[in-house]
Scaffold this motif. Structure first.
Motif, PDB file in Angstrom:
ATOM      1  N   GLY A 207      -9.397   1.153   5.469  1.00 29.46           N
ATOM      2  CA  GLY A 207      -8.012   1.415   5.104  1.00 29.46           C
ATOM      3  C   GLY A 207      -7.667   2.882   5.127  1.00 29.46           C
ATOM      4  O   GLY A 207      -6.777   3.334   4.389  1.00 29.46           O
ATOM      5  N   THR A 208      -8.343   3.659   5.965  1.00 23.75           N
ATOM      6  CA  THR A 208      -8.109   5.099   6.046  1.00 23.75           C
ATOM      7  C   THR A 208      -7.240   5.426   7.246  1.00 23.75           C
ATOM      8  O   THR A 208      -6.839   4.551   8.021  1.00 23.75           O
TER       9      THR A 208
ATOM     10  N   ALA B   1     -15.892  -0.597  -2.819  1.00 21.39           N
ATOM     11  CA  ALA B   1     -14.431  -0.727  -2.785  1.00 21.39           C
ATOM     12  C   ALA B   1     -13.773   0.067  -3.905  1.00 21.39           C
ATOM     13  O   ALA B   1     -12.744   0.727  -3.696  1.00 21.39           O
ATOM     14  N   ASP B   2     -14.350   0.020  -5.109  1.00 25.16           N
ATOM     15  CA  ASP B   2     -13.737   0.690  -6.257  1.00 25.16           C
ATOM     16  C   ASP B   2     -14.104   2.167  -6.328  1.00 25.16           C
ATOM     17  O   ASP B   2     -13.395   2.944  -6.973  1.00 25.16           O
TER      18      ASP B   2
ATOM     19  N   LYS C  42     -11.832   3.611  -2.423  1.00 23.24           N
ATOM     20  CA  LYS C  42     -10.547   3.753  -3.115  1.00 23.24           C
ATOM     21  C   LYS C  42     -10.321   5.169  -3.618  1.00 23.24           C
ATOM     22  O   LYS C  42      -9.236   5.746  -3.405  1.00 23.24           O
TER      23      LYS C  42
ATOM     24  N   GLY D 278      -8.462   4.469   0.397  1.00 23.17           N
ATOM     25  CA  GLY D 278      -8.180   3.302   1.211  1.00 23.17           C
ATOM     26  C   GLY D 278      -8.465   2.008   0.479  1.00 23.17           C
ATOM     27  O   GLY D 278      -8.694   1.982  -0.737  1.00 23.17           O
ATOM     28  N   THR D 279      -8.453   0.928   1.208  1.00 21.65           N
ATOM     29  CA  THR D 279      -8.717  -0.403   0.679  1.00 21.65           C
ATOM     30  C   THR D 279      -9.730  -1.082   1.586  1.00 21.65           C
ATOM     31  O   THR D 279      -9.496  -1.208   2.806  1.00 21.65           O
ATOM     32  N   ALA D 280     -10.853  -1.482   0.992  1.00 22.76           N
ATOM     33  CA  ALA D 280     -11.918  -2.097   1.794  1.00 22.76           C
ATOM     34  C   ALA D 280     -11.469  -3.452   2.309  1.00 22.76           C
ATOM     35  O   ALA D 280     -10.824  -4.232   1.596  1.00 22.76           O
ATOM     36  N   GLU D 281     -11.830  -3.726   3.543  1.00 22.96           N
ATOM     37  CA  GLU D 281     -11.484  -5.010   4.153  1.00 22.96           C
ATOM     38  C   GLU D 281     -12.676  -5.475   4.991  1.00 22.96           C
ATOM     39  O   GLU D 281     -12.966  -4.916   6.066  1.00 22.96           O
TER      40      GLU D 281
END
Length: 570
Positions: free
Chosen positions: A307-308, A458-459, A463, A468-471
């Protein structure tokens, strides 16, 4: 008032003192009026028969007939002594009015005089004076003429205006001085209040800055996350991916260089090659394979997984890293292993890099240390050494954008668009400034055995550091199957690929084994993939006994090793 008086005194005359309330009471005189100063005026009355004369009491021995000559002589002496007599108070206020001096020669019957007090006239009858000549008066009548008062007989004294102005000026000065004092007090209070407000704002601002920077106790999530107090979405970050290519031994090492312009903190995020990504065709792949495919596929896959927003990719081959260290001078690092010289021809030679603190590394030694992986070590150990070298290089690099740009241009690298020499030089100069100031850390992105990002990643890093948000790739997508050919026959892996794709699986190239195996194996790592492994074996025409539990490649859910028992479908 009676017109006549008995034995020198009348009904309204004086008593024992020889004076009355309305005028003199000597026999033969009567009150005819008042002069302009309010003094009574008498005249000699004509003789008349007094039927009450025989009934009057005999005159006291101490009282004598009124003698005008003695009276005038007495007042003449008093005028010489004091030059001021006593006046008559027509309003009975008790205050003495000024009188006029008398003639020293004697009594003037044409003038009127103020009535003396009883004490002053106690001995007047014994004094001789000139005969009185009363002024002519109006015809005798039963009542005396009414006194005639005029306005000029009364005088009013006003205070001097100069004194009044002085008093007014003094009051005005006092009032002004009081007002100035009150104004000074108000200003002093205002200054104190303003100072207190400023100090409070400074204290709150300082505490807010410490809270924002994560330096207050309990506000920082750890040493690697200085900007934990600020919302991740509100932070501005500049991110560039750097890929180290080992031109001699092969393989790549990837890191993300992050400049958080909001928290003023730099970070090197190390990415394991086993990180699971999604390829251009939607199939799962690894970071290593994405980097081998090119900078653009790798950047796109990383942006999707983390999510970068990676601004550019910097391909740094090992020869360029060696030249870079030599340009900026040697670097110092705390090494954790002895690294042999790759160019050594004999065993037992001294290592190129010695284990210890503050070891000086040249360009060649820096490359050897950054790419070294000892026997039995994990891939993360080598990745950590690469991060150490990058951080030390940034500390030694110029903090001036122009100077850093000149260094990049001197290397003669061909950068992948849209990254330019000036963009890379300015970006590295900003990170160098943070590294020299101590606001710089190195961290590793944690991944599971299957290459997927866990909750910790993720946290934490994704983040807070990357914003970003891990996917992770969807587990409901096609099952990825890693295939290695150990049959010894050409084309077996290609035929298996077609079979798996037609069966709805994702094929992952595992290469060709150095030797051959007699039997095929189908391995799964997660119990949830047991059925998937059985389905893969059935699709390839392998027996159900070939399915077993074991280790699987990080980016695959099922691993297949094709043995000599594999018979491709025609």
């Amino acid at each position: 008032m009676n017109d006549r008086h008995d034995a020198g005194y009348g009904a309204e005359g004086y008593g024992a003192d020889g004076y009355g309330a309305e005028g003199y009471g000597a026999e033969g005189y009567e009150l005819v009026g008042y002069d302009e100063y309010g003094n009574p005026v008498y005249r000699q009355a004509p003789a008349a028969y007094d039927p009450y004369a025989q009934q009057q009491a005999p005159q006291q021995p101490s009282q004598q007939q009124y003698d005008p000559q003695q009276y005038g002589q007495y007042y003449g002496q008093q005028g010489q002594q004091s030059q001021q007599g006593y006046g008559y108070d027509p309003y009975a206020t008790g205050a003495q009015q000024p009188s006029y001096p008398y003639d020293q020669a004697g009594y003037d019957p044409q003038q009127s005089y103020a009535r003396p007090t009883a004490e002053q006239t106690a001995h007047i009858p014994q004094q001789a004076g000139p005969p009185a000549e009363p002024e002519p008066a109006a015809a005798p009548g039963p009542e005396a003429a009414a006194p005639d008062y005029r306005t000029e007989q009364f005088a009013f004294v006003e205070e001097p205006t100069d004194d009044s102005e002085d008093v007014i000026d003094w009051l005005a000065f006092t009032e002004n001085r009081t007002e100035r004092r009150e104004e000074a007090r108000r200003r002093a209070r205002s200054r104190v209040i303003a100072l207190v407000v400023v100090l409070a704002l400074v204290a709150v601002g300082g505490a807010g800055w410490l809270w924002y920077a994560g330096k207050l106790p309990g506000t920082s999530s750890g040493g690697d996350d200085k900007g934990a107090a600020t919302a991740a979405g509100a932070q501005q970050r500049d991110v560039i991916a750097v890929h180290l290519h080992d031109t001699k031994k092969g393989g790549t090492s990837t890191a993300l260089l992050v400049n958080n312009t909001t928290t003023k903190r730099g970070t090197v995020v190390l990415l394991p090659n086993a990180l699971t990504l999604t390829g251009d065709d939607g199939t799962p792949t690894t970071l290593a394979k994405s980097v081998a495919a090119g900078p653009d596929p790798a950047r796109t896959a990383l942006d999707t997984a983390l999510g970068t927003d990676i601004e550019g990719s910097w391909r740094l081959d090992t020869p360029y890293l060696q030249n870079l260290v030599d340009l900026i001078g040697t670097i110092e690092a705390d090494t954790d292993a002895d690294v042999p010289d790759p160019a050594a021809k004999k065993k037992g030679q001294a290592p190129l890099v010695h284990k210890g603190e503050r070891q000086t590394l040249s360009g060649k030694a820096a490359v050897a240390y950054a790419t070294y992986r000892g026997p039995g070590e994990s891939a993360d150990a080598q990745l950590k050494r690469f991060g150490q070298v990058m951080q030390r290089v940034l500390r030694k690099l110029s903090s001036d954008p122009q100077g850093a740009t000149t260094t990049v241009q001197t290397l003669g690298m061909i950068l992948d668009p849209p990254l330019t020499d000036r963009d890379l030089g300015t970006f590295l100069a900003g990170l160098s400034d943070l590294a020299k100031g101590g606001d710089f850390t190195t961290t590793t992105l944690p991944v599971g055995k299957d290459g997927r990002l866990g909750a910790e990643a993720a946290d934490g890093v994704v983040k807070e550091v990357l914003g970003g948000t891990a996917e992770n790739p969807d587990k409901d997508a096609a099952v990825s199957v890693w295939v290695r050919d150990a049959t010894g026959a050409k084309g077996s892996a290609g035929k298996a690929r077609v079979t798996l794709l037609n069966g709805g699986f994702t094929f992952l190239e595992g290469g060709t084994a150095t030797g051959t195996e007699s039997t095929s194996r189908v391995v799964y790592a997660d119990a949830a993939d047991r059925e998937n492994a059985a389905e893969v074996a059935k699709t390839l025409g392998l027996p159900a006994g070939a399915v077993t539990k074991g280790e699987v490649a990080a980016n695959a859910r099922v691993a297949v090793t094709l043995g000599q028992d594999y018979k491709p479908a025609s």
